[in-house]
Design a protein around this motif. Structure first.
Motif, PDB file in Angstrom:
ATOM      1  N   UNK A 242     -45.131  98.380  31.868  1.00 23.29           N
ATOM      2  CA  UNK A 242     -46.272  98.659  31.783  1.00 23.29           C
ATOM      3  C   UNK A 242     -46.960  98.208  30.596  1.00 23.29           C
ATOM      4  N   UNK A 243     -48.085  97.845  30.579  1.00 18.25           N
ATOM      5  CA  UNK A 243     -48.937  97.207  29.628  1.00 18.25           C
ATOM      6  C   UNK A 243     -49.265  95.829  29.800  1.00 18.25           C
ATOM      7  N   UNK A 244     -48.266  95.458  30.845  1.00 16.34           N
ATOM      8  CA  UNK A 244     -48.008  93.679  30.667  1.00 16.34           C
ATOM      9  C   UNK A 244     -49.735  93.324  30.733  1.00 16.34           C
ATOM     10  N   UNK A 245     -50.337  92.300  30.272  1.00 19.22           N
ATOM     11  CA  UNK A 245     -51.280  91.275  30.342  1.00 19.22           C
ATOM     12  C   UNK A 245     -51.817  91.555  31.648  1.00 19.22           C
ATOM     13  N   UNK A 246     -53.197  91.520  32.118  1.00 16.16           N
ATOM     14  CA  UNK A 246     -54.126  91.718  32.966  1.00 16.16           C
ATOM     15  C   UNK A 246     -53.514  90.123  33.547  1.00 16.16           C
ATOM     16  N   UNK A 247     -54.086  89.633  34.815  1.00 15.18           N
ATOM     17  CA  UNK A 247     -53.779  88.614  35.297  1.00 15.18           C
ATOM     18  C   UNK A 247     -55.180  88.557  36.382  1.00 15.18           C
ATOM     19  N   UNK A 248     -55.326  87.270  37.180  1.00 13.25           N
ATOM     20  CA  UNK A 248     -56.805  87.052  37.758  1.00 13.25           C
ATOM     21  C   UNK A 248     -56.267  87.141  38.840  1.00 13.25           C
ATOM     22  N   UNK A 249     -57.354  88.038  40.015  1.00 16.24           N
ATOM     23  CA  UNK A 249     -56.018  88.402  41.192  1.00 16.24           C
ATOM     24  C   UNK A 249     -56.052  87.668  42.077  1.00 16.24           C
ATOM     25  N   UNK A 250     -56.540  85.633  42.116  1.00 18.70           N
ATOM     26  CA  UNK A 250     -56.148  85.044  42.406  1.00 18.70           C
ATOM     27  C   UNK A 250     -54.325  85.062  42.131  1.00 18.70           C
ATOM     28  N   UNK A 251     -54.401  85.045  40.980  1.00 21.02           N
ATOM     29  CA  UNK A 251     -52.840  85.012  40.534  1.00 21.02           C
ATOM     30  C   UNK A 251     -52.131  85.741  41.760  1.00 21.02           C
ATOM     31  N   UNK A 252     -51.671  87.525  41.954  1.00 17.37           N
ATOM     32  CA  UNK A 252     -51.669  87.633  42.335  1.00 17.37           C
ATOM     33  C   UNK A 252     -51.563  87.673  43.644  1.00 17.37           C
ATOM     34  N   UNK A 253     -53.241  87.508  44.792  1.00 13.31           N
ATOM     35  CA  UNK A 253     -53.299  87.064  46.501  1.00 13.31           C
ATOM     36  C   UNK A 253     -51.679  85.477  46.408  1.00 13.31           C
ATOM     37  N   UNK A 254     -52.118  84.780  45.589  1.00 13.22           N
ATOM     38  CA  UNK A 254     -50.880  83.623  44.942  1.00 13.22           C
ATOM     39  C   UNK A 254     -49.800  83.401  45.442  1.00 13.22           C
ATOM     40  N   UNK A 255     -49.402  84.980  44.823  1.00 12.58           N
ATOM     41  CA  UNK A 255     -47.530  85.176  44.660  1.00 12.58           C
ATOM     42  C   UNK A 255     -47.532  85.935  45.966  1.00 12.58           C
ATOM     43  N   UNK A 256     -48.489  87.292  46.519  1.00 14.46           N
ATOM     44  CA  UNK A 256     -47.843  87.187  48.293  1.00 14.46           C
ATOM     45  C   UNK A 256     -47.765  86.041  49.230  1.00 14.46           C
ATOM     46  N   UNK A 257     -48.845  85.120  48.776  1.00 19.83           N
ATOM     47  CA  UNK A 257     -48.525  84.190  49.367  1.00 19.83           C
ATOM     48  C   UNK A 257     -47.128  83.554  49.676  1.00 19.83           C
ATOM     49  N   UNK A 258     -46.926  83.257  48.740  1.00 16.87           N
ATOM     50  CA  UNK A 258     -45.373  82.639  48.253  1.00 16.87           C
ATOM     51  C   UNK A 258     -44.577  83.930  48.560  1.00 16.87           C
ATOM     52  N   UNK A 259     -44.717  85.109  48.507  1.00 16.51           N
ATOM     53  CA  UNK A 259     -43.000  86.084  49.579  1.00 16.51           C
ATOM     54  C   UNK A 259     -43.043  86.009  50.981  1.00 16.51           C
ATOM     55  N   UNK A 260     -44.632  85.921  51.144  1.00 18.07           N
ATOM     56  CA  UNK A 260     -44.970  85.728  52.635  1.00 18.07           C
ATOM     57  C   UNK A 260     -44.537  84.605  53.458  1.00 18.07           C
ATOM     58  N   UNK A 261     -44.799  83.542  52.341  1.00 19.12           N
ATOM     59  CA  UNK A 261     -44.124  81.772  53.244  1.00 19.12           C
ATOM     60  C   UNK A 261     -42.466  81.968  52.907  1.00 19.12           C
ATOM     61  N   UNK A 262     -41.601  83.348  51.822  1.00 21.12           N
ATOM     62  CA  UNK A 262     -40.689  83.042  52.087  1.00 21.12           C
ATOM     63  C   UNK A 262     -39.715  83.760  53.320  1.00 21.12           C
ATOM     64  N   UNK A 263     -40.529  85.071  52.856  1.00 20.75           N
ATOM     65  CA  UNK A 263     -39.848  85.310  53.765  1.00 20.75           C
ATOM     66  C   UNK A 263     -39.948  84.891  55.622  1.00 20.75           C
ATOM     67  N   UNK A 264     -41.012  84.311  55.495  1.00 16.72           N
ATOM     68  CA  UNK A 264     -41.086  83.613  56.954  1.00 16.72           C
ATOM     69  C   UNK A 264     -41.546  84.433  58.402  1.00 16.72           C
TER      70      UNK A 264
END
Length: 284
Positions: A242-264
């Motif tokens: 809670x209270x973490x600094x905001x990040x651009x939506x592109x950051x979260x999308x890139x993190x989702x892509x990384x998670x999806x690639x890691x799961x395969x």
């Protein structure tokens, strides 16, 4: 042919083959629908609009029905075989029985080879199950062919008394021998229909989620996984401080892509949801 020859084993083999053939047609239909639903054409879009969550759930349902029917037939055949033995056996016309067994064996081997070759393209659990069914039918027919071939020269010998027992004995042995195969398929289908968490997939997802949690400094995660047919459904919720600094939506999308690639896995048959929240209730 079973009624003409007086063989209960051939009647069982015929009923088993008819049921298996009917389920073959249903399996091919379902596989075709799933392929169309995941295609990029007009038909795929129409099916996608009508079935937003996909058609993957049809595979375990078909396998469930198929497995249940084959298990019921095998148990019924085994009981009848035992009753036939206790009743003193059954007279069988071995000539027609041998002809039937030989012709049916050729058909089963041909269909099993065709199914394996076809499934190299489809990669479908349904077609794989159907191929196993033809292999099992071929094994049943081969056993009957051997049993009838052994029984024929026994006529007119000191062992002629054993000939009436060949048919019910072959029926009991074959039914009992093939029973474990549909039982395994039935158990797997039940697990998928009930959405029982697959241990191997859960361990793989947990490994990826735990690594991302450490690297990103998250408080934790919640993972929910299920598997039905060749499809997987994965939902991941990462708990952000809670209270973490905001990040651009592109950051979260890139993190989702990384998670999806890691799961395969095949993205066409994977339903993956990755969410980030500071409220644990959204992850429960």
């Amino acid at each position: 042919m079973g009624l003409a020859s007086g063989s209960s084993a051939i009647v069982f083999d015929g009923i088993y083959s008819v049921v298996d053939s009917g389920m073959t047609l249903l399996a091919l239909l379902v596989s075709h629908l799933i392929l169309r639903a995941t295609s990029a054409g007009r038909a795929g879009r129409r099916l996608g609009e009508r079935f937003n969550m996909g058609l993957w759930h049809l595979e375990p349902l078909v396998v469930l029905v198929d497995g249940f029917l084959l298990v019921a037939i095998a148990i019924y055949a085994f009981v009848n075989g035992v009753k036939g033995i206790l009743a003193g056996g059954q007279a069988v016309e071995l000539g027609p029985a041998l002809v039937y067994a030989a012709v049916t064996l050729v058909v089963c081997v041909t269909m099993a080879v065709f199914g394996r070759l076809r499934n190299r393209v489809l990669v479908s659990d349904l077609v794989a199950l159907d191929t196993k069914g033809w292999i099992m039918s071929g094994g049943v027919t081969a056993a009957l062919l051997i049993a009838f071939a052994i029984a024929r020269p026994l006529r007119g010998s000191d062992w002629e008394w054993f000939v009436p027992y060949v048919d019910p004995l072959a029926l009991s042995v074959v039914a009992l021998a093939i029973l474990p195969v549909p039982l395994r398929e039935l158990a797997q289908a039940v697990r998928e229909v009930l959405l029982v968490t697959p241990a191997a997939l859960r361990a793989e997802v947990d490994g990826v989620a735990a690594r991302v949690t450490r690297e990103q400094g998250f408080l934790g995660y919640r993972a929910y996984v299920a598997e039905f047919g060749k499809a997987t459904q994965i939902e991941l919720y990462f708990l952000v401080p809670p209270g973490a600094p905001p990040r651009p939506l592109e950051h979260w999308d890139a993190l989702r892509d990384a998670v999806g690639a890691a799961i395969g896995g095949d993205e066409r048959h994977r339903w993956l949801t990755v969410a980030f929240t500071a409220d644990p209730e959204w992850a429960e």
